[in-house]
Design an enzyme around this catalytic site. Structure first.
Site, PDB file in Angstrom:
ATOM      1  N   ASN A 127      -6.666  -7.118  -1.736  1.00 50.56           N
ATOM      2  CA  ASN A 127      -5.297  -6.635  -1.958  1.00 50.56           C
ATOM      3  C   ASN A 127      -4.528  -7.735  -2.681  1.00 50.56           C
ATOM      4  O   ASN A 127      -4.867  -8.917  -2.564  1.00 50.56           O
ATOM      5  CB  ASN A 127      -4.615  -6.333  -0.617  1.00 50.56           C
ATOM      6  CG  ASN A 127      -3.197  -5.816  -0.804  1.00 50.56           C
ATOM      7  OD1 ASN A 127      -2.948  -4.961  -1.651  1.00 50.56           O
ATOM      8  ND2 ASN A 127      -2.262  -6.352  -0.033  1.00 50.56           N
TER       9      ASN A 127
ATOM     10  N   HIS B  70      -0.556  -9.136  -2.967  1.00 49.41           N
ATOM     11  CA  HIS B  70       0.743  -9.018  -2.308  1.00 49.41           C
ATOM     12  C   HIS B  70       1.721  -9.957  -3.013  1.00 49.41           C
ATOM     13  O   HIS B  70       1.386 -11.115  -3.290  1.00 49.41           O
ATOM     14  CB  HIS B  70       0.609  -9.396  -0.827  1.00 49.41           C
ATOM     15  CG  HIS B  70       1.890  -9.221  -0.078  1.00 49.41           C
ATOM     16  ND1 HIS B  70       2.386  -7.984   0.269  1.00 49.41           N
ATOM     17  CD2 HIS B  70       2.796 -10.126   0.359  1.00 49.41           C
ATOM     18  CE1 HIS B  70       3.536  -8.134   0.894  1.00 49.41           C
ATOM     19  NE2 HIS B  70       3.807  -9.424   0.967  1.00 49.41           N
TER      20      HIS B  70
ATOM     21  N   ILE C 211      -0.336   2.051   4.367  1.00 47.35           N
ATOM     22  CA  ILE C 211      -0.871   1.301   5.503  1.00 47.35           C
ATOM     23  C   ILE C 211      -2.222   1.917   5.843  1.00 47.35           C
ATOM     24  O   ILE C 211      -2.349   3.151   5.928  1.00 47.35           O
ATOM     25  CB  ILE C 211       0.104   1.356   6.686  1.00 47.35           C
ATOM     26  CG1 ILE C 211       1.353   0.551   6.330  1.00 47.35           C
ATOM     27  CG2 ILE C 211      -0.552   0.827   7.962  1.00 47.35           C
ATOM     28  CD1 ILE C 211       2.452   0.605   7.354  1.00 47.35           C
TER      29      ILE C 211
ATOM     30  N   GLU D 299       0.654 -12.449 -11.022  1.00 46.95           N
ATOM     31  CA  GLU D 299      -0.309 -11.502 -10.438  1.00 46.95           C
ATOM     32  C   GLU D 299      -1.381 -11.139 -11.455  1.00 46.95           C
ATOM     33  O   GLU D 299      -2.570 -11.055 -11.133  1.00 46.95           O
ATOM     34  CB  GLU D 299       0.418 -10.237  -9.970  1.00 46.95           C
ATOM     35  CG  GLU D 299       1.377 -10.467  -8.818  1.00 46.95           C
ATOM     36  CD  GLU D 299       1.990  -9.163  -8.313  1.00 46.95           C
ATOM     37  OE1 GLU D 299       1.279  -8.153  -8.203  1.00 46.95           O
ATOM     38  OE2 GLU D 299       3.207  -9.164  -8.013  1.00 46.95           O
TER      39      GLU D 299
END
Ligand code: GAR
Length: 207
Positions: free
Chosen positions: A104, A106, A89, A171
């Site tokens: 990023n 996810h 985080i 991804e």
């Protein structure tokens, strides 16, 4: 030439996909991990890429770690910072420093299922579709402007592991694509929306 710094925490298969895409105009300046034993570090080093490890456990606070990490990243003068399975985080100061130049990935179709255990949560919710999202990083976890998404069908007999494997293949396609757009200077941010000059059809991948 655009400098790219990739942050990983583990095996780094998304990092590998981006490196192997050999994107014109992109130079992978460094791969940095917050775990010295991250398997992806050795893979990158074997290919002559600069690597570094900064163990978050050696820092007293999240702020201290993020400040040291930013100093290490900035030594490589990055145009883009790519979080590829970087399981930390981030502090608001860190995300602000890289606003508009940090991605990023996810493993869910955001805004559904931010956070952990995405595949099990998608199965438990009875989703028929699952997928992955590349987004700009903002202070709010897994909520930044979406650059690309890839979708897979959920089979009746899917488990969290089988779904994760399917989504990971997606991804590896959408992340290099999103980095390519950034390097080509084709992305414009307008609030929460991202515009892709020349069209974003290939950023909506359906498998
Ligand atoms: C990937 O599935 C990525 O989407 C996920 O961790 C995995 C890393 O795999 N990231 C997150 O869950 C971040 N919230 P990799 O190390 O092989 O790229």
């Amino acid at each position: 030439m655009k400098n790219i710094v990739i942050l990983i925490s583990g095996r780094g298969s998304n990092m590998q996909a981006i490196v192997e895409a050999q994107l014109p105009g992109a130079r992978i300046a460094a791969v940095i991990a917050n775990r010295p034993d991250a398997a992806g570090l050795a893979w990158a080093a074997e290919r002559g890429i600069a690597t570094a490890a900064l163990d978050h456990k050696a820092f007293a606070s999240r702020e201290d770690f993020d400040a040291a990490l930013a100093a290490q990243i900035d030594a490589f003068a990055p145009d883009l910072v790519v979080l590829a399975g970087f399981m930390r985080i981030l502090t608001p100061g860190f995300t602000q420093h890289y606003a508009g130049r940090m991605f990023n990935i996810h493993p869910s179709l955001l805004p559904a299922f931010p956070g952990l255990h995405t595949h099990q949560r998608a199965l438990d919710a009875g989703c028929r579709l699952a997928g992955a999202t590349v987004h700009f990083v903002t202070a709010e976890l897994d909520h930044g402007p979406i650059v690309a998404q890839g979708v897979v069908a959920v089979a009746d007999d899917d488990t969290a592991d089988s779904l994760a494997a399917k989504v990971l293949r997606v991804e590896h396609q959408i992340y290099p694509q999103a980095v390519r757009w950034f390097v080509e200077g084709r992305l414009t941010l307008a609030g929460q929306r991202v515009r892709v000059d020349g069209g974003s059809a290939d950023g909506a991948l359906v498998c």
